[in-house]
Design an enzyme around this catalytic site. Structure first.
Site, PDB file in Angstrom:
ATOM      1  CE  LYS A  13      39.585  71.849  47.805  1.00  0.00           C
ATOM      2  NZ  LYS A  13      40.064  73.234  47.955  1.00  0.00           N
ATOM      3  NE  ARG A  88      45.704  71.839  45.084  1.00  0.00           N
ATOM      4  CZ  ARG A  88      45.312  71.571  46.330  1.00  0.00           C
ATOM      5  NH1 ARG A  88      44.895  70.383  46.668  1.00  0.00           N
ATOM      6  NH2 ARG A  88      45.330  72.524  47.239  1.00  0.00           N
ATOM      7  NE  ARG A 127      42.500  76.380  56.519  1.00  0.00           N
ATOM      8  CZ  ARG A 127      42.469  75.726  55.360  1.00  0.00           C
ATOM      9  NH1 ARG A 127      41.374  75.108  54.976  1.00  0.00           N
ATOM     10  NH2 ARG A 127      43.523  75.716  54.570  1.00  0.00           N
ATOM     11  NE  ARG A 160      46.815  73.877  55.525  1.00  0.00           N
ATOM     12  CZ  ARG A 160      46.082  73.452  54.497  1.00  0.00           C
ATOM     13  NH1 ARG A 160      44.915  72.868  54.715  1.00  0.00           N
ATOM     14  NH2 ARG A 160      46.503  73.601  53.253  1.00  0.00           N
ATOM     15  NE  ARG A 171      47.255  76.870  50.009  1.00  0.00           N
ATOM     16  CZ  ARG A 171      46.474  76.831  51.072  1.00  0.00           C
ATOM     17  NH1 ARG A 171      46.631  77.703  52.059  1.00  0.00           N
ATOM     18  NH2 ARG A 171      45.539  75.927  51.172  1.00  0.00           N
TER      19      ARG A 171
HETATM   20  P1  AMP Z   1      45.224  71.288  50.521  1.00  0.00           P
HETATM   21  O1  AMP Z   1      45.084  70.824  51.939  1.00  0.00           O
HETATM   22  O2  AMP Z   1      44.283  70.549  49.587  1.00  0.00           O
HETATM   23  O3  AMP Z   1      45.099  72.786  50.400  1.00  0.00           O
HETATM   24  O4  AMP Z   1      46.699  70.894  50.040  1.00  0.00           O
HETATM   25  C1  AMP Z   1      47.835  71.409  50.686  1.00  0.00           C
HETATM   26  C2  AMP Z   1      49.046  71.301  49.775  1.00  0.00           C
HETATM   27  O5  AMP Z   1      49.281  69.922  49.439  1.00  0.00           O
HETATM   28  C3  AMP Z   1      48.916  71.995  48.434  1.00  0.00           C
HETATM   29  O6  AMP Z   1      49.202  73.385  48.518  1.00  0.00           O
HETATM   30  C4  AMP Z   1      49.958  71.226  47.608  1.00  0.00           C
HETATM   31  O7  AMP Z   1      51.269  71.605  47.959  1.00  0.00           O
HETATM   32  C5  AMP Z   1      49.750  69.793  48.097  1.00  0.00           C
HETATM   33  N1  AMP Z   1      48.703  69.094  47.320  1.00  0.00           N
HETATM   34  C6  AMP Z   1      47.522  68.606  47.783  1.00  0.00           C
HETATM   35  N2  AMP Z   1      46.805  68.024  46.816  1.00  0.00           N
HETATM   36  C7  AMP Z   1      47.545  68.156  45.672  1.00  0.00           C
HETATM   37  C8  AMP Z   1      47.344  67.785  44.318  1.00  0.00           C
HETATM   38  N3  AMP Z   1      46.234  67.153  43.905  1.00  0.00           N
HETATM   39  N4  AMP Z   1      48.322  68.085  43.429  1.00  0.00           N
HETATM   40  C9  AMP Z   1      49.466  68.704  43.806  1.00  0.00           C
HETATM   41  N5  AMP Z   1      49.703  69.110  45.061  1.00  0.00           N
HETATM   42  C10 AMP Z   1      48.765  68.831  46.006  1.00  0.00           C
END
Ligand code: AMP
Length: 212
Positions: A13, A88, A127, A160, A171
């Site tokens: 994404k 999400r 990654r 990360r 996740r």
């Molecule tokens: P990402 O970089 O999009 O994979 O997000 C990393 C982490 O941020 C996720 O595993 C969640 O802990 C938190 N997070 C990001 N976006 C959301 C969302 N829309 N709703 C809830 N948690 C989020």
């Protein structure tokens, strides 16, 4: 144009969001990035969500909606925005629709990146990200020229915390339970387009460009 880029963690994404953002001249907004910055800066929000994030669980809907509401009010969003990693959950999606409706806006398109689970796990465990400039590498498909060093700025590469294999499985299960139902939600609204994300970055970008 108001867009959402949708897909499992590791679907690509962020990479495609950068491409669409340049192509359309709209900001790409990653809720994950906003939260990571808050954690790194140890803001009150960052302190509150640090543990949730390191486990790969979801931040509460109320917090996320508030953050997005504030972010899309900024000047750079007046011609549109692209959301990456939001919504999400169904309550986030419905809450966001109501919020947009109240200001006479709507989501124009949801680009869903469809990637097989084995590719996702491979992508996430491989990654690596530059500490300094944020450039992304993949040990298998896009390795840095020098081990552990960013090609662009010489910064140090890191993994990360939530990209470790055990957290990835969590996740993904969160994704299947909470997030995947949104595909039907946006399909029923007639705004979902699905792109085969199991291909090279440029092939996927070409497909997306032809759909926009
Ligand atoms: P990402 O970089 O999009 O994979 O997000 C990393 C982490 O941020 C996720 O595993 C969640 O802990 C938190 N997070 C990001 N976006 C959301 C969302 N829309 N709703 C809830 N948690 C989020």
């Amino acid at each position: 144009m108001n867009l959402i880029i949708f897909g499992a963690p590791g679907a690509g994404k962020g990479t495609q969001a950068e491409f669409v953002s340049k192509e359309k001249g709209i900001p790409s907004i990653s809720t994950g990035e906003i939260f990571r910055e808050a954690v790194a800066a140890k803001t009150p929000l960052g302190i509150k969500i640090a543990e949730i994030m390191s486990k790969g669980s979801l931040v509460s809907d109320g917090i996320v909606l508030k953050i997005v509401e504030e972010r899309i009010k900024k000047d750079d969003c007046k011609n549109g925005f692209l959301l990456d990693g939001f919504p999400r959950t169904l309550p986030q999606a419905k809450g966001f629709d109501n919020l947009l409706l109240a200001s006479g806006k709507k989501i124009d398109e949801v680009i869903s990146l469809d990637v097989a689970e084995e590719n996702i796990v491979q992508r996430l465990t491989s990654r690596r990200i530059c500490k300094k400039c944020g450039a992304k590498f993949n040990l298998e498909t896009l390795p840095p020229k020098i081990d552990g060093v960013c090609d662009n700025c010489g910064g140090e590469l890191f993994q990360r915390e939530d990209d470790m294999e055990k957290t990835i499985r969590h996740r993904l299960s969160v994704y299947y339970i909470e997030t995947q139902p949104l595909i039907e939600y946006y399909k029923s609204k007639g705004i979902l387009v699905t792109v085969d994300g199991n291909r090279s970055v440029s092939e996927i970008s070409q497909d997306i460009a032809s759909l926009l």
